[in-house]
Design a protein around this motif. Structure first.
Motif, PDB file in Angstrom:
ATOM      1  N   ALA A  67      66.849  26.880  34.371  1.00  0.00           N
ATOM      2  CA  ALA A  67      66.080  28.370  32.953  1.00  0.00           C
ATOM      3  C   ALA A  67      66.421  28.339  32.163  1.00  0.00           C
ATOM      4  O   ALA A  67      65.412  29.006  31.096  1.00  0.00           O
ATOM      5  CB  ALA A  67      65.553  28.783  34.700  1.00  0.00           C
ATOM      6  N   ALA A  68      67.354  28.981  32.406  1.00  0.00           N
ATOM      7  CA  ALA A  68      68.100  29.923  30.966  1.00  0.00           C
ATOM      8  C   ALA A  68      69.871  29.686  30.731  1.00  0.00           C
ATOM      9  O   ALA A  68      70.164  29.819  31.595  1.00  0.00           O
ATOM     10  CB  ALA A  68      67.410  31.150  31.422  1.00  0.00           C
ATOM     11  N   GLY A  69      70.608  29.894  30.392  1.00  0.00           N
ATOM     12  CA  GLY A  69      71.855  30.434  30.447  1.00  0.00           C
ATOM     13  C   GLY A  69      72.614  29.462  30.302  1.00  0.00           C
ATOM     14  O   GLY A  69      71.957  28.236  29.499  1.00  0.00           O
ATOM     15  N   PRO A  70      74.086  29.197  30.193  1.00  0.00           N
ATOM     16  CA  PRO A  70      75.230  28.103  29.826  1.00  0.00           C
ATOM     17  C   PRO A  70      74.760  27.281  30.920  1.00  0.00           C
ATOM     18  O   PRO A  70      74.441  27.190  32.131  1.00  0.00           O
ATOM     19  CB  PRO A  70      76.225  28.963  29.604  1.00  0.00           C
ATOM     20  CG  PRO A  70      75.946  30.182  30.682  1.00  0.00           C
ATOM     21  CD  PRO A  70      74.840  30.037  30.527  1.00  0.00           C
ATOM     22  N   LEU A  71      75.136  25.664  30.460  1.00  0.00           N
ATOM     23  CA  LEU A  71      75.924  24.830  31.677  1.00  0.00           C
ATOM     24  C   LEU A  71      76.995  25.208  32.038  1.00  0.00           C
ATOM     25  O   LEU A  71      77.816  24.779  30.994  1.00  0.00           O
ATOM     26  CB  LEU A  71      74.642  23.530  31.016  1.00  0.00           C
ATOM     27  CG  LEU A  71      74.059  22.841  30.852  1.00  0.00           C
ATOM     28  CD1 LEU A  71      73.539  21.396  30.222  1.00  0.00           C
ATOM     29  CD2 LEU A  71      72.978  23.169  31.948  1.00  0.00           C
ATOM     30  N   ARG A  72      77.150  24.904  33.196  1.00  0.00           N
ATOM     31  CA  ARG A  72      79.104  25.049  33.051  1.00  0.00           C
ATOM     32  C   ARG A  72      79.444  24.199  34.181  1.00  0.00           C
ATOM     33  O   ARG A  72      78.593  23.629  35.778  1.00  0.00           O
ATOM     34  CB  ARG A  72      79.382  26.366  34.365  1.00  0.00           C
ATOM     35  CG  ARG A  72      78.624  27.886  33.498  1.00  0.00           C
ATOM     36  CD  ARG A  72      78.800  28.954  33.768  1.00  0.00           C
ATOM     37  NE  ARG A  72      79.295  29.987  33.150  1.00  0.00           N
ATOM     38  CZ  ARG A  72      78.367  31.071  32.539  1.00  0.00           C
ATOM     39  NH1 ARG A  72      76.911  30.627  33.748  1.00  0.00           N
ATOM     40  NH2 ARG A  72      77.881  32.177  31.925  1.00  0.00           N
TER      41      ARG A  72
END
Length: 745
Positions: free
Chosen positions: A686-691
């Motif tokens: 949905a949001a934020g970084p891919l880790r």
């Protein structure tokens, strides 16, 4: 003529014989916003324009270039410390202007000054000692060329090839061309006498012995007389001579005579080798004679040719010495002597041949890649000498009617004159002597129309960040497959410190990277994460010798990868730290778009996953803010098995689908596999970084055909048709179990 871009605000030294050319170039640069620097002014210049040797060539004045060359060396030594410490790739420039024929000697027209080759070799090697200097040579038909000042101002900071010519209003560059050796035009036999100049030791003697074994009569020259045989140092065995050498150096240590002692030891070693070589050919009964001769002495050169008489049918010229030392440690006298060894003897010999006109079948100069492509650290003089010899060969070919040609060789295994073989091997593998002498004998009997032949090994190792933008790559060149992706993903360097740090500007757009329109974030086209990681991985090749095998602690912000007007430009900083490579990518001055750590060297073993044999049901990823269209990178059709594992066959996606470059660069990462794994591993994003905790790469298995995800959704694999692992990805954050409703079937 182009405007003098990047000249405003620069401090530039214009060096040359005072007169119209210096004045015109100075006026063009100051008119473009530069400030002139003169020797004796405080500080150092940002750039040097070197107008080199302008007078017409006189073959009787072999040392005509000395004054101009000392002027060049004086300014470069003054700049050396400051330039060596610089990391900004956009600040420093060195441009040498030569005056051959406007085509670097290859036009077939009269050559004004072939000794300009000295500066061509120097310029192409300068980046080895001063890594961020943009050095190039511009060749004009003569010093009175009406466009000289404008050409210099336009070329000084222009990117592109290192060798440029202007003739008849046309700008041209030298390009390599792969070409097989032509069929022999004649044979050499017992009626032929071949003169091998400078062949008492090393490569020269082995060539002479090869020719003698093929039936030719061979005369070998060297400056030294053959030892008489009773000398103390000659009768020592290798162990005893090593002790003798050690004692001489010990006794001279701390004195002014140490340097001379080292030179004397070098001469004794050469004499021991010469004596051993001649004893060997005497024992074998070969038709090979040794004649002491200083070819720089016109009388000795004439006497030698007269002695050989009408039977002389071929000449191989090998004179040369390589004593690597950085420029501040090399005196003007040593530098000039290193050049003269190559050039003076050649000119004296050519003048004798010009007068006597023997029926030569060939005249072959033994050149070096140090001249054609640039040498290694400490070889400024050796590169200058070799390139000067090649350009003199082009002059002699036209002016004398003698079919002079130059063969430029790489390092020879066990035979080259280089005193630092280990360092040289980092640039290019050594040639096998048997192969080399076979090639050489072929070249001696083949017709040559261009005047210069190059034998080249794999080219990737000899390139650095600065050189990569100046050397034209041709797909037919050896090692192109390894060099091309490295150069393609280099970007535009901004800061460079070899072995430590590289900062580059990289650009992607939908015209050059069709896959950039295949990935969307919130409905907008964005750069696919796999392509971002591929270009990051490739930059490691510029800093560390070992190949990368693993990425860890990967964090990527897809929202920051959205294209603007179909393109995105990013700053990539690659730093070597504590045995690993750390990469940070930014979009402008904002927060990092991506961070990752790359591990190189030995790779831990990775076991192949077991694919389930049970029936499976189709499964699709849940909706998210990222979307894959599948028009360029085909979408894999995933299936969920009863055990919870998900698998998919991987559709083929060649590099030519991802890049419009011709040819398209091969990948270290299996891009299509990684992109399809990301699509499933981050379903519901949905949001934020891919880790990503870890991506293990196996480039030798770079053509995977199947994908697998474990039941937990934490670990993902790509394997080839033999179940060899090409890629392993382990997620770095918690996601819903793929068996839950978040992954509808």
């Amino acid at each position: 003529m182009d405007d003098p871009a990047d000249v405003p605000g620069r401090v530039v030294a214009v060096i040359g014989t005072p007169g119209h050319a210096v004045d015109a170039v100075s006026a063009a640069l100051t008119g473009g916003g530069a400030t002139l620097w003169h020797h004796g002014d405080p500080g150092v210049p940002d750039a040097v324009v070197d107008l080199t040797l302008t007078e017409p060539f006189d073959p009787g004045r072999a040392n005509a270039a000395d004054e101009a060359l000392v002027r060049t060396l004086t300014v470069l030594r003054h700049c050396y410390q400051d330039w060596a410490a610089e990391t900004d790739t956009r600040r420093l420039a060195y441009l040498a202007v030569t005056y051959l024929d406007g085509r670097c000697g290859y036009s077939g027209h009269r050559v004004h000054q072939p000794l300009g080759g000295i500066w061509a070799g120097l310029a192409k090697t300068l980046h080895r000692e001063l890594p961020v200097v943009s050095a190039k040579v511009v060749d004009l038909p003569d010093p009175g060329h009406p466009g000289l000042a404008g050409i210099v101002a336009a070329e000084l900071y222009r990117d592109g090839p290192a060798e440029i010519g202007y003739r008849d209003g046309i700008r041209e560059v030298l390009l390599p061309r792969a070409e097989p050796a032509p069929a022999p035009a004649f044979a050499l036999d017992g009626d032929d006498t071949v003169l091998v100049c400078g062949g008492g030791t090393g490569i020269g003697f082995e060539l002479a012995r090869t020719l003698a074994r093929r039936g030719c009569r061979v005369a070998v020259t060297g400056r030294a007389a053959r030892p008489e045989g009773a000398e103390h140092w000659l009768r020592l065995d290798p162990v005893a001579f090593e002790q003798y050498r050690h004692d001489l150096i010990r006794d001279a240590a701390g004195t002014r005579g140490l340097r001379e002692t080292r030179r004397r030891i070098g001469k004794l070693q050469n004499l021991r080798e010469l004596d051993a070589n001649l004893r060997a050919v005497d024992a074998e009964g070969l038709p090979l004679r040794y004649r002491p001769c200083d070819l720089t002495d016109p009388a000795q050169a004439a006497a030698l040719i007269d002695e050989l008489g009408t039977g002389l049918t071929g000449i191989v010229y090998l004179a040369g010495v390589d004593r690597p030392a950085r420029l501040p440690s090399k005196t003007d006298t040593d530098f000039l002597a290193g050049v003269a060894v190559k050039t003076t003897g050649f000119l004296r010999l050519i003048e004798v041949l010009r007068d006597r006109k023997p029926a030569l079948k060939f005249f072959c100069n033994s050149g070096s890649l140090t001249g054609r492509l640039g040498g290694m650290v400490g070889e400024l003089d050796y590169a200058a000498a070799n390139e000067a010899l090649a350009r003199l060969g082009l002059w002699a070919r036209r002016e004398t009617g003698i079919e002079v040609f130059t063969v430029c060789w790489p390092l020879w295994r066990g035979l080259s004159v280089s005193t630092n073989v280990d360092a040289a091997l980092k640039y290019m593998p050594a040639m096998d002597p048997a192969e080399g002498f076979g090639n050489w004998c072929t070249e001696l009997t083949a017709p040559h129309h261009g005047g210069e032949v190059v034998y080249l090994g794999p080219i990737a190792g000899g390139m650095d960040v600065t050189k990569a933008g100046q050397f034209p790559l041709d797909p037919a060149l050896p090692g192109f497959g390894a060099a091309h992706p490295k150069v393609f993903h280099r970007g535009t360097p901004a800061h460079w410190k070899p072995g430590e740090r590289l900062r580059s500007r990289i650009r992607f757009d939908t015209h050059t990277t069709p896959a950039a329109a295949d990935f969307h974030v919130d409905g907008s086209p964005a750069l696919p994460v796999s392509l971002l990681l591929e270009t990051a991985l490739r930059t490691c090749h510029w800093l560390v010798p070992d190949p990368p095998h693993e990425l860890t602690d990967v964090e990527v912000h897809p929202a920051a990868l959205r294209l603007v007007d179909g393109a995105i430009e990013l700053d990539r900083v690659t730093t070597v730290r504590d045995g690993t490579v750390e990469i940070v990518i930014r979009n402008g001055d904002g927060p990092a778009v991506a961070n990752l750590t790359v591990h190189t060297g030995e790779r831990p073993a990775t076991a192949a996953p077991a694919f389930p044999a049970t029936a499976a049901n189709p499964v699709l990823p849940a909706p998210s803010m990222v979307r894959w269209k599948g028009a360029v990178i085909p979408r894999a059709q995933w299936q969920r098995h009863a055990c919870g594992t998900v698998t998919a066959p991987l559709p083929h996606c060649p590099p030519s689908d991802l890049w419009t470059a011709e040819p398209a660069p091969e990948h270290l990462l299996p891009v299509a596999a990684l992109e399809n794994i990301l699509r499933m591993a981050y379903a519901g994003y949905a949001a934020g970084p891919l880790r990503i905790e870890r991506i293990a790469v196996h480039p030798e298995h770079s053509h995977p055909t199947r994908l697998l995800g474990t039941p937990s959704g934490e670990t993902w694999y790509a394997v080839d048709h033999s179940s060899r692992v090409a890629l392993v990805l382990r997620r770095g954050d918690h996601r819903p179990d793929p068996r839950s409703a978040a992954w509808p079937s």
